[in-house]
Scaffold this motif. Structure first.
Motif, PDB file in Angstrom:
ATOM      1  N   GLY A  74       0.825  -1.196   0.000  1.00 26.71           N
ATOM      2  CA  GLY A  74       0.000   0.000   0.000  1.00 26.71           C
ATOM      3  C   GLY A  74       0.858   1.244   0.000  1.00 26.71           C
ATOM      4  N   PRO A  75       0.243   2.377  -0.260  1.00 27.78           N
ATOM      5  CA  PRO A  75       0.973   3.638  -0.285  1.00 27.78           C
ATOM      6  C   PRO A  75       1.522   3.977   1.109  1.00 27.78           C
ATOM      7  N   ILE A  76       2.725   4.498   1.150  1.00 28.45           N
ATOM      8  CA  ILE A  76       3.362   4.819   2.424  1.00 28.45           C
ATOM      9  C   ILE A  76       2.511   5.789   3.246  1.00 28.45           C
ATOM     10  N   GLU A  77       1.848   6.726   2.595  1.00 31.02           N
ATOM     11  CA  GLU A  77       1.039   7.699   3.343  1.00 31.02           C
ATOM     12  C   GLU A  77      -0.161   7.033   4.013  1.00 31.02           C
ATOM     13  N   LEU A  78      -0.767   6.064   3.351  1.00 32.60           N
ATOM     14  CA  LEU A  78      -1.883   5.330   3.957  1.00 32.60           C
ATOM     15  C   LEU A  78      -1.395   4.545   5.175  1.00 32.60           C
TER      16      LEU A  78
ATOM     17  N   ARG B 166       1.260   5.230   6.993  1.00 27.35           N
ATOM     18  CA  ARG B 166       1.595   6.215   8.032  1.00 27.35           C
ATOM     19  C   ARG B 166       0.319   6.671   8.769  1.00 27.35           C
ATOM     20  N   GLN B 167      -0.731   6.945   8.012  1.00 26.97           N
ATOM     21  CA  GLN B 167      -1.996   7.376   8.607  1.00 26.97           C
ATOM     22  C   GLN B 167      -2.536   6.315   9.558  1.00 26.97           C
ATOM     23  N   ARG B 168      -2.523   5.068   9.133  1.00 33.83           N
ATOM     24  CA  ARG B 168      -3.029   3.979   9.975  1.00 33.83           C
ATOM     25  C   ARG B 168      -2.180   3.805  11.229  1.00 33.83           C
ATOM     26  N   LEU B 169      -0.874   3.929  11.097  1.00 34.12           N
ATOM     27  CA  LEU B 169      -0.004   3.834  12.276  1.00 34.12           C
ATOM     28  C   LEU B 169      -0.328   4.941  13.279  1.00 34.12           C
TER      29      LEU B 169
ATOM     30  N   PRO C  72       6.278   3.269  16.053  1.00 32.56           N
ATOM     31  CA  PRO C  72       5.966   4.681  15.761  1.00 32.56           C
ATOM     32  C   PRO C  72       6.082   4.961  14.258  1.00 32.56           C
ATOM     33  N   SER C  73       5.246   5.843  13.778  1.00 29.16           N
ATOM     34  CA  SER C  73       5.253   6.163  12.346  1.00 29.16           C
ATOM     35  C   SER C  73       6.583   6.790  11.915  1.00 29.16           C
ATOM     36  N   SER C  74       7.349   7.306  12.857  1.00 31.54           N
ATOM     37  CA  SER C  74       8.646   7.896  12.526  1.00 31.54           C
ATOM     38  C   SER C  74       9.627   6.860  11.973  1.00 31.54           C
ATOM     39  N   LEU C  75       9.389   5.573  12.236  1.00 40.23           N
ATOM     40  CA  LEU C  75      10.270   4.514  11.740  1.00 40.23           C
ATOM     41  C   LEU C  75       9.827   3.957  10.385  1.00 40.23           C
ATOM     42  N   LEU C  76       8.692   4.406   9.890  1.00 36.03           N
ATOM     43  CA  LEU C  76       8.120   3.817   8.680  1.00 36.03           C
ATOM     44  C   LEU C  76       9.045   3.950   7.467  1.00 36.03           C
ATOM     45  N   LYS C  77       9.597   5.122   7.266  1.00 37.57           N
ATOM     46  CA  LYS C  77      10.455   5.327   6.089  1.00 37.57           C
ATOM     47  C   LYS C  77      11.642   4.362   6.100  1.00 37.57           C
TER      48      LYS C  77
ATOM     49  N   ALA D  29       5.881 -13.936  -3.288  1.00 33.33           N
ATOM     50  CA  ALA D  29       4.787 -13.853  -2.316  1.00 33.33           C
ATOM     51  C   ALA D  29       3.469 -13.492  -3.002  1.00 33.33           C
ATOM     52  N   LEU D  30       2.387 -13.859  -2.347  1.00 32.73           N
ATOM     53  CA  LEU D  30       1.064 -13.409  -2.749  1.00 32.73           C
ATOM     54  C   LEU D  30       0.990 -11.925  -2.411  1.00 32.73           C
ATOM     55  N   LYS D  31       0.735 -11.088  -3.397  1.00 28.66           N
ATOM     56  CA  LYS D  31       0.704  -9.636  -3.184  1.00 28.66           C
ATOM     57  C   LYS D  31      -0.741  -9.181  -3.018  1.00 28.66           C
ATOM     58  N   ILE D  32      -0.993  -8.454  -1.917  1.00 30.46           N
ATOM     59  CA  ILE D  32      -2.344  -8.027  -1.571  1.00 30.46           C
ATOM     60  C   ILE D  32      -2.354  -6.518  -1.313  1.00 30.46           C
ATOM     61  N   ASP D  33      -3.303  -5.824  -1.907  1.00 29.26           N
ATOM     62  CA  ASP D  33      -3.492  -4.389  -1.708  1.00 29.26           C
ATOM     63  C   ASP D  33      -4.163  -4.154  -0.353  1.00 29.26           C
ATOM     64  N   ILE D  34      -3.623  -3.236   0.433  1.00 28.44           N
ATOM     65  CA  ILE D  34      -4.172  -2.983   1.776  1.00 28.44           C
ATOM     66  C   ILE D  34      -5.260  -1.918   1.802  1.00 28.44           C
ATOM     67  N   ARG D  35      -5.618  -1.340   0.682  1.00 26.70           N
ATOM     68  CA  ARG D  35      -6.617  -0.264   0.704  1.00 26.70           C
ATOM     69  C   ARG D  35      -8.021  -0.716   1.075  1.00 26.70           C
TER      70      ARG D  35
END
Length: 81
Positions: A24-28, A30-33, A42-47, A59-65
């Protein structure tokens, strides 16, 4: 998590294991975190997690949206469980 291929190799050699790569998109993400009441990470470690990630090829790839129950249903369907 198994961000690096070498970690996944250890898991895969232990028997019947299926890899599911939630994408999923990094911003999505980050928002969920940031919306979590109990913080696992913490979202500060996401990047740094995205930088470290060696995306799996097989792997089986799944969209998280979609909603979580939709995601689980798709995983179960594709894995035949």
């Amino acid at each position: 998590s198994a961000l690096k291929a070498i970690y996944r190799e250890v898991l895969l050699c232990r028997g019947e294991v299926s890899l599911v790569h939630l994408q999923g998109p990094i911003e999505l993400i980050r928002q969920r975190l940031e919306e979590r009441v109990h913080r696992y990470m913490p979202s500060s470690l996401l990047k740094s997690q995205f930088v470290t990630l060696e995306a799996p090829d097989t792997a089986l790839k799944i969209d998280i949206r979609p909603a979580p129950e939709v995601i689980v249903g798709e995983i179960r369907e594709k894995l035949g469980i």
